[in-house]
Scaffold this active site. Structure first.
Site, PDB file in Angstrom:
ATOM      1  N   GLN A  95      22.609 -88.324   1.449  1.00 55.99           N
ATOM      2  CA  GLN A  95      21.583 -89.365   1.397  1.00 55.99           C
ATOM      3  C   GLN A  95      21.078 -89.558  -0.031  1.00 55.99           C
ATOM      4  OE1 GLN A  95      20.094 -91.321   4.102  1.00 55.99           O
ATOM      5  NE2 GLN A  95      19.411 -92.411   2.284  1.00 55.99           N
TER       6      GLN A  95
ATOM      7  N   ARG B 145      25.130 -95.921   1.676  1.00 59.49           N
ATOM      8  CA  ARG B 145      25.663 -94.677   2.258  1.00 59.49           C
ATOM      9  C   ARG B 145      27.188 -94.773   2.344  1.00 59.49           C
ATOM     10  NH1 ARG B 145      22.579 -91.532   5.411  1.00 59.49           N
ATOM     11  NH2 ARG B 145      24.234 -90.057   4.966  1.00 59.49           N
TER      12      ARG B 145
ATOM     13  N   CYS C 154      14.937 -93.059   3.858  1.00 63.72           N
ATOM     14  CA  CYS C 154      16.319 -92.797   4.282  1.00 63.72           C
ATOM     15  C   CYS C 154      16.622 -93.415   5.641  1.00 63.72           C
ATOM     16  CB  CYS C 154      16.599 -91.304   4.290  1.00 63.72           C
ATOM     17  SG  CYS C 154      15.422 -90.365   5.282  1.00 63.72           S
TER      18      CYS C 154
ATOM     19  N   ASP D  93       9.923 -90.269   4.163  1.00 62.54           N
ATOM     20  CA  ASP D  93      10.793 -89.920   5.293  1.00 62.54           C
ATOM     21  C   ASP D  93       9.873 -89.591   6.470  1.00 62.54           C
ATOM     22  OD1 ASP D  93      12.912 -89.088   6.897  1.00 62.54           O
ATOM     23  OD2 ASP D  93      13.065 -87.103   5.994  1.00 62.54           O
TER      24      ASP D  93
ATOM     25  N   HIS E 282      19.846 -82.790   2.708  1.00 64.16           N
ATOM     26  CA  HIS E 282      20.597 -83.996   3.097  1.00 64.16           C
ATOM     27  C   HIS E 282      21.190 -84.597   1.806  1.00 64.16           C
ATOM     28  CE1 HIS E 282      22.036 -87.236   5.353  1.00 64.16           C
ATOM     29  NE2 HIS E 282      20.926 -87.877   5.683  1.00 64.16           N
TER      30      HIS E 282
ATOM     31  N   ARG F 128      27.122 -82.257  10.440  1.00 63.43           N
ATOM     32  CA  ARG F 128      25.648 -82.347  10.531  1.00 63.43           C
ATOM     33  C   ARG F 128      25.219 -81.306  11.553  1.00 63.43           C
ATOM     34  NH1 ARG F 128      21.855 -87.629  11.337  1.00 63.43           N
ATOM     35  NH2 ARG F 128      22.299 -87.656   9.105  1.00 63.43           N
TER      36      ARG F 128
HETATM   37  N1   CP Z   1      19.537 -91.544   6.932  1.00 61.88           N
HETATM   38  C1   CP Z   1      20.337 -90.983   7.846  1.00 61.88           C
HETATM   39  O1   CP Z   1      20.994 -89.950   7.598  1.00 61.88           O
HETATM   40  O2   CP Z   1      20.398 -91.657   9.008  1.00 61.88           O
HETATM   41  P1   CP Z   1      21.097 -91.146  10.350  1.00 61.88           P
HETATM   42  O3   CP Z   1      20.308 -89.975  10.839  1.00 61.88           O
HETATM   43  O4   CP Z   1      21.059 -92.327  11.282  1.00 61.88           O
HETATM   44  O5   CP Z   1      22.501 -90.730  10.019  1.00 61.88           O
HETATM   45  N1  NVA Z   2      14.279 -85.533   7.664  1.00 59.90           N
HETATM   46  C1  NVA Z   2      14.999 -86.335   8.613  1.00 59.90           C
HETATM   47  C2  NVA Z   2      16.068 -87.128   7.915  1.00 59.90           C
HETATM   48  C3  NVA Z   2      16.823 -88.064   8.818  1.00 59.90           C
HETATM   49  C4  NVA Z   2      17.901 -88.795   8.118  1.00 59.90           C
HETATM   50  C5  NVA Z   2      15.598 -85.443   9.690  1.00 59.90           C
HETATM   51  O1  NVA Z   2      16.142 -84.380   9.343  1.00 59.90           O
HETATM   52  O2  NVA Z   2      15.503 -85.794  10.861  1.00 59.90           O
END
Ligand code: CP
Ligand code: NVA
Length: 308
Positions: A136, A293, A265, A225, A133, A106
Site C-alpha cells: 500500500q 495499487r 488506503c 486509515d 502493509h 495476506r
Molecule cells: N487498501 C487495501 O489494501 O484494500 P483491501 O483491503 O480492499 O485490499
Molecule cells: N489497517 C487496515 C488496512 C486495510 C487496508 C486493516 O488492517 O484492516
C-alpha cells in the site's frame, strides 16, 4: 541455500537507491499499460495469492496485475491451506514453491510470512499483516510522485490508529527523506521500540504527537486509515471514542498546505476517521491511490524476480 530472488515482506527489504528506481519503474509500467504495451515477463508463470482476510483492492489489483504481465494468478483462501493447522508453514512453503513462481500472502502475523519466506524457494510478497502493509505505501508513494512531483522533502501527516499503515509509513521514513508526523493517542501508539529500531540511521524523521493541529500544519500529505483494522472490529466503539479528535475533516485539512493531498488506503468508514466532505473534496486523491495499487504491485513483483 540463499534465494536468488527477493522477498518483499517490508518496505525496508528494498535499498534506498533501488527504491527510487522502483518508483520510476512503476511510473513507466503505468504508462506502458495505458498505452496497451505492458511487458509480459510473467508469461508461463503462476502466482499464488493466499488471503486470510477480506480484500478488494489488493486481491483484484494483484490478480489483474499478474494477468497484465502475462502470468496466471491462483486465489487461495485459508479454507484450503489452513496455514500452520492442516500442515506446517514450512511444508506449505516447500510444496507451493514446486508449483508456483511467486507467493503473495495476506495474513495476521508477520512471523508467519517470515517463516513462509524462509522456507520457500520463490519470492514471497506481504499483502498485509497486522504489523505492516508495504504494498500500500509503495503505491501511495507512486501517487505522491504523480501528484507532488517528488517523494522526498515532504511532510506526511498520518492521523489515527498506530497500525500496520502507520508502521509502513515509518518504514518509508527510514528509507526516504520524509518528515513523518503521526497524530495518535498513547493507547494507539505504533510502538516506541519499533520506531527506534527502524529509524536508527534512517533518512527521514518521525514525530508522534497527540496534537492533530500540530501534525496538520503545513503538511504536504494528510493520511488516514480506519481506527479498527480487520480482526479488531469488536473494538470499533472504544477506538472511536479514543481517536475522535484525530478525525480528518475540513478544519484539519485547512491547517495543511493548500496544495496538500488527502490519502486513505480504503476501505474508509465515512464519518469516523474521515468525513464524507473531505473524501469528495478537491484535495482527495483516494481513487487515484486505489488505481495505483495495480501498477505499484506489478513493479514489486518484477523487482522480486530481479527483472527491474
Ligand atoms: N487498501 C487495501 O489494501 O484494500 P483491501 O483491503 O480492499 O485490499
Ligand atoms: N489497517 C487496515 C488496512 C486495510 C487496508 C486493516 O488492517 O484492516
Amino acid at each position: 541455500m540463499a534465494k536468488s530472488t527477493c522477498d518483499f515482506l517490508a518496505l525496508t527489504d528494498v535499498k534506498r537507491g533501488d527504491f527510487i528506481n522502483l518508483i520510476e519503474h512503476a511510473v513507466r509500467l503505468k504508462d506502458q499499460t495505458r498505452a496497451g504495451v505492458c511487458p509480459q515477463p510473467l508469461e508461463g508463470k503462476a502466482v499464488a495469492l493466499i488471503f486470510h482476510k477480506p480484500s478488494l483492492r489488493t486481491r483484484v489489483s494483484f490478480e489483474v496485475g499478474v494477468q497484465q504481465l502475462g502470468g496466471n494468478a491462483l486465489f487461495i483462501t485459508d479454507k484450503e491451506i489452513q496455514l500452520g493447522v492442516r500442515e506446517s508453514v514450512a511444508d506449505v512453503a516447500r510444496v507451493l514453491s514446486r508449483y508456483v513462481d511467486m507467493i503473495v500472502i495476506r495474513t495476521f502475523h508477520q512471523k508467519d510470512i517470515e517463516e513462509l519466506a524462509e522456507w520457500s524457494s520463490v519470492p514471497v510478497i506481504n499483502a498485509l499483516t497486522d504489523l505492516l502493509h508495504p504494498c500500500q505505501v509503495f503505491s501511495d508513494l507512486l501517487t505522491i510522485k504523480e501528484k507532488l512531483g517528488r517523494i522526498e522533502d515532504i511532510k506526511v501527516s498520518y492521523f489515527g490508529d498506530g497500525n500496520n499503515m502507520a508502521r509502513s509509513w515509518i518504514n518509508a521514513a527510514s528509507l526516504l527523506d520524509i518528515d513523518l508526523w503521526i497524530a495518535t493517542m498513547p493507547e494507539s501508539h505504533p510502538g516506541e521500540e519499533f520506531i527506534a529500531k527502524v529509524m536508527d540511521g534512517g533518512a527521514g524523521k518521525v514525530t508522534v504527537t497527540d496534537d492533530p493541529q500540530a501534525a496538520a500544519k503545513d503538511a504536504d500529505v494528510i493520511y488516514t486509515d480506519v481506527w479498527a483494522s480487520m480482526g479488531e472490529k469488536d473494538q470499533a466503539g472504544e477506538r472511536a471514542s479514543l481517536l475522535e479528535k484525530m478525525q480528518v475533516n475540513g478544519k484539519l485539512v485547512s491547517g495543511a498546505k493548500p496544495s496538500c493531498i488527502v490519502m486513505h488506503c480504503l476501505p474508509a468508514e465515512r464519518g469516523r476517521e474521515i468525513t464524507n466532505e473531505v473524501i469528495e473534496g478537491p484535495n482527495s486523491v483516494l481513487f487515484d491511490q486505489a488505481e495505483n495499487r495495480l501498477h505499484g504491485q506489478k513493479s514489486i513483483m518484477l523487482w522480486c524476480l530481479n527483472q527491474v
